[in-house]
Design a protein around this motif. Structure first.
Motif, short mmCIF file in Angstrom:
data_model
loop_
_atom_site.label_atom_id
_atom_site.label_comp_id
_atom_site.label_asym_id
_atom_site.label_seq_id
_atom_site.Cartn_x
_atom_site.Cartn_y
_atom_site.Cartn_z
N UNK A 98 4.85 6.87 -14.28
CA UNK A 98 3.90 5.88 -14.77
C UNK A 98 4.50 4.49 -14.90
N UNK A 99 5.68 4.39 -15.41
CA UNK A 99 6.30 3.08 -15.55
C UNK A 99 6.54 2.44 -14.19
N UNK A 100 7.06 3.23 -13.26
CA UNK A 100 7.31 2.71 -11.91
C UNK A 100 5.99 2.39 -11.20
N UNK A 101 4.96 3.21 -11.45
CA UNK A 101 3.65 2.95 -10.85
C UNK A 101 3.12 1.59 -11.30
N UNK A 102 3.25 1.32 -12.59
CA UNK A 102 2.84 0.02 -13.11
C UNK A 102 3.59 -1.10 -12.40
N UNK A 103 4.86 -0.92 -12.19
CA UNK A 103 5.67 -1.93 -11.50
C UNK A 103 5.18 -2.15 -10.08
N UNK A 104 4.86 -1.06 -9.39
CA UNK A 104 4.42 -1.18 -7.99
C UNK A 104 3.04 -1.84 -7.88
N UNK A 105 2.28 -1.82 -8.97
CA UNK A 105 0.96 -2.44 -8.94
C UNK A 105 1.02 -3.95 -9.12
N UNK A 106 2.15 -4.49 -9.54
CA UNK A 106 2.22 -5.92 -9.79
C UNK A 106 1.96 -6.76 -8.54
N UNK A 115 0.83 -1.21 0.00
CA UNK A 115 0.00 0.00 0.00
C UNK A 115 0.86 1.26 0.00
N UNK A 116 1.82 1.31 0.89
CA UNK A 116 2.65 2.50 1.01
C UNK A 116 3.46 2.74 -0.27
N UNK A 117 3.95 1.68 -0.88
CA UNK A 117 4.73 1.85 -2.11
C UNK A 117 3.87 2.32 -3.27
N UNK A 118 2.65 1.81 -3.37
CA UNK A 118 1.74 2.27 -4.44
C UNK A 118 1.40 3.74 -4.25
N UNK A 119 1.05 4.12 -3.03
CA UNK A 119 0.68 5.51 -2.77
C UNK A 119 1.87 6.44 -2.98
#
Length: 505
Positions: A261-269, A242-246
Motif C-alpha cells: 500500500x505504501x509503495x502503491x501510493x508512491x506509484x500513484x504520484x 501504467x506498468x508501474x501502477x499495475x
C-alpha cells in the motif's frame, strides 16, 4: 323499442364523447406553462410543471409533451445525479426544449431558442428534481432531507403513481426511466420498484419498457478500477507509469495487499500529477474559472487532486473522498469517491473540506434564470422564501448509499425483459467508459451484436456499441464527456430515438 334503442345509442355516444373530452383535458390545466421569460415565440408542444406531494415532501417536475405524437410516444423520466443535483441541469444544458444564450448585458436574462435536438422531439419527457431538498423540491420538515438510495426510489415511484393519476391520458404510453451519473443508482433502483409494483398489481399500472443510464455510477469495484486503464488508453499517462501502477497495486484497487500500500501510493504520484489540471468531466475541454478566480495553476487555490484519497489512506475503513473543480462542485459522484454503503457527501459538503472549489464549467446561465422570480412564477415553483435559492447541486440533503452494487438490479431487470441502454461519453474521466464496458461484460450475457461502430444521422461514426442477450446494449459516444447530450446533442438524439423506437442503433 326503437325509441329505447335510439336512446341507448345516443347515451353511449354521449358517454364516449364525455370520456374523450376527459382524456383530452385530463392534464391539470393549473399546471400548464403558458410562457417563459426569455422566450418570445410559441411552444412547439404543451409544457406543464408543478409539485406532487409525497409524505410531506413536495417534488417538483417540469413536463414537456412530445412534439411528434404525444398519444403514442413514450413517456421518459429524466434524473440528474449528484446525489443532490437538479434535473434542470438536463433541461437547461443538455436535451431540454431550449438552448440558452447569455443575455446581452451583465445580469440580463438568458435568451431562449428552440433546441433542434431536444429529446421532446420524440418523447414526452418529465424532468424531476429528486430527492426532496434538490432543486425546487422541498419539505417544511427538514428531517425529510435525510434520505438514501432506497427511500429516493420509493419516493420517485410514489411520485410517478400520482403523476399518472393527474395525467391519465399518458398511462398507456411506454415508460422509460433515464438519467446520468449518480442516476446510475437512481434509475435501476426506481425501475426495480416499478417492476415490483407491476408484479403486485399496483394501480395505476405503469407501462415500463426499459431504461437508459449515461456514464452511471454502478458498482464500487468496477467504478474504482476504471480510471487507470482509461488514463492509459487516452495517452494521459505513459506506458511506464501504467506498468508501474499495475505491477505494484494490481488491477483491483480495492484489494491492494497491505505490504504494497505504501509503495502503491508512491506509484500513484506521477499519475496524480498528470491528471491534476484536467477537466475531469471532459478531458478535451478546458476548466472554467469564475470571475475573480486565480488562474495561476500553481496556486494553492487552484490545486485539486485526481488521486482517490483511499490510495493515500490505504487500509483505513473510513475514507473521505477528494473533490474536483466542477460546475458548482459537480453533477456527479466522481471517480475518486469511494462508493460504498454509508453517507455519501454532496459536492458542496465535499468542497468545505478542500483547498479549492473552482468549477470547471460555467453554470451562471441556469443559476440566473432559475432564481429570477418571474421564471419561478411562470413554472409554478415556490418562491425562494419557501424553497431557498435554486442551486445546481445542494448540500441540504444528507444522503446514504444504501442499495449496494447496481449489478444485481440490472440482472434482475434485464432477465425480466426490460430493455436497457448503458451509454457512455468516451472522454469522461469521472465515470469512465472502461468501467461501464467492464461491468456490462461481467454479466456474462451472450453477445448478439459484436463490437462495431454506430452512425449518427449525418452518416458519421458516432461511437461504438456491443449488444447482449436480454436486450442489454453498451454504447459509447465518440468525443463526448460526462453529460453526453451537452457535448454531442445530435448523436444523443439519434441513439435516444432509435432505442425508444426499438430500432437498430
Amino acid at each position: 323499442m326503437a325509441a329505447m334503442a335510439k336512446f341507448s345509442v345516443l347515451s353511449l355516444f354521449c358517454m364516449l364523447f364525455v370520456s374523450l373530452v376527459v382524456i383530452i383535458e385530463a392534464a391539470p390545466q393549473s399546471s400548464l406553462v403558458t410562457h417563459l421569460p426569455g422566450f418570445n415565440a410559441n411552444f412547439p408542444s404543451k409544457h406543464y410543471s408543478g409539485y406532487i406531494s409525497i409524505d410531506g415532501k413536495n417534488l417538483f417536475y417540469y413536463f414537456v409533451v412530445s412534439e411528434r405524437n404525444p398519444a403514442s410516444d413514450p413517456v421518459v423520466l429524466w434524473l440528474n445525479g449528484g446525489p443532490g443535483c437538479s434535473s434542470f441541469d438536463g433541461f437547461v444544458y443538455e436535451h431540454g426544449p431550449f438552448n440558452f444564450a447569455e443575455g446581452k448585458s451583465k445580469g440580463a436574462l438568458p435568451v431562449l431558442h428552440l433546441n433542434p435536438y431536444s429529446w421532446s422531439k420524440v418523447s414526452n419527457i418529465i424532468y424531476l428534481d429528486s430527492p426532496a431538498g434538490v432543486g425546487f423540491s422541498y419539505s417544511q420538515n427538514q428531517t425529510k432531507y435525510i434520505t438514501g438510495d432506497i427511500q429516493t426510489a420509493l419516493d420517485a415511484y410514489a411520485f410517478l403513481l400520482q403523476w399518472f393519476q393527474q395525467f391519465p391520458e399518458f398511462q398507456p404510453n411506454p415508460l422509460y426511466i433515464s438519467g446520468e451519473s449518480y442516476a446510475g443508482v437512481y434509475v435501476p433502483t426506481l425501475a426495480s420498484q416499478i417492476a415490483k409494483g407491476i408484479n403486485k398489481g399496483t394501480k395505476p399500472t405503469l407501462n415500463l419498457k426499459g431504461y437508459l443510464v449515461g456514464n452511471g455510477v454502478t458498482d464500487r469495484r468496477f467504478d474504482r478500477n476504471a480510471l487507470v486503464p482509461f488514463a492509459h488508453g487516452m495517452a494521459l499517462i505513459s506506458d511506464k507509469i501504467f506498468q508501474e501502477v499495475v505491477a505494484t497495486c494490481g488491477t483491483d484497487l480495492l484489494n491492494v495487499p497491505p505490504s504494497n500500500r505504501s509503495l502503491c501510493h508512491e506509484k500513484f504520484q506521477p499519475l496524480d500529477r498528470a491528471l491534476d489540471e484536467l477537466n475531469v468531466y471532459d478531458i478535451l475541454e478546458p476548466c472554467y474559472h469564475g470571475p475573480g478566480a486565480d488562474n495561476n495553476k500553481n496556486s494553492k487555490e487552484n490545486k485539486t487532486s485526481s488521486l482517490p484519497l483511499s490510495f493515500q489512506q490505504l487500509g483505513k475503513t473510513t475514507e473521505k473522498p477528494l473533490g474536483v473543480r466542477k460546475r458548482m462542485f459537480g453533477r456527479a459522484w466522481p471517480f475518486r469517491a469511494n462508493i460504498e454503503d454509508g453517507i455519501v457527501p454532496s459536492w458542496p459538503q465535499l468542497a468545505k473540506t478542500l483547498d479549492s472549489s473552482v468549477p470547471c464549467i460555467n453554470d451562471e446561465v441556469a443559476t440566473l434564470w432559475l432564481n429570477t422570480p418571474e421564471v419561478r412564477e411562470a413554472i409554478h415553483a415556490q418562491p425562494e422564501s419557501v424553497t431557498g435559492p435554486w442551486e445546481l447541486c445542494t448540500d441540504r440533503i444528507r444522503y446514504s448509499h444504501d442499495a449496494g452494487s447496481m449489478i444485481p438490479y440490472h440482472q434482475n431487470l434485464t432477465t425480466q425483459g426490460y430493455r436497457a441502454l448503458i451509454y457512455s461519453g468516451d472522454h469522461d474521466m469521472c465515470v469512465p467508459y472502461t468501467g461501464s464496458e467492464a461491468w456490462t461484460a461481467s454479466l456474462g450475457y451472450k453477445i448478439v451484436d459484436e463490437w462495431r461502430p454506430w452512425f449518427s444521422s449525418d452518416n458519421q461514426v458516432a461511437g461504438y456499441l456491443q449488444g447482449y442477450a436480454n436486450s442489454l446494449t453498451f454504447l459509447t459516444i465518440k468525443g463526448a464527456g460526462h453529460t453526453v447530450a451537452e457535448y454531442k446533442p445530435r448523436e444523443a438524439l439519434d441513439f435516444f430515438q432509435r432505442f425508444l423506437g426499438g430500432k437498430r442503433i
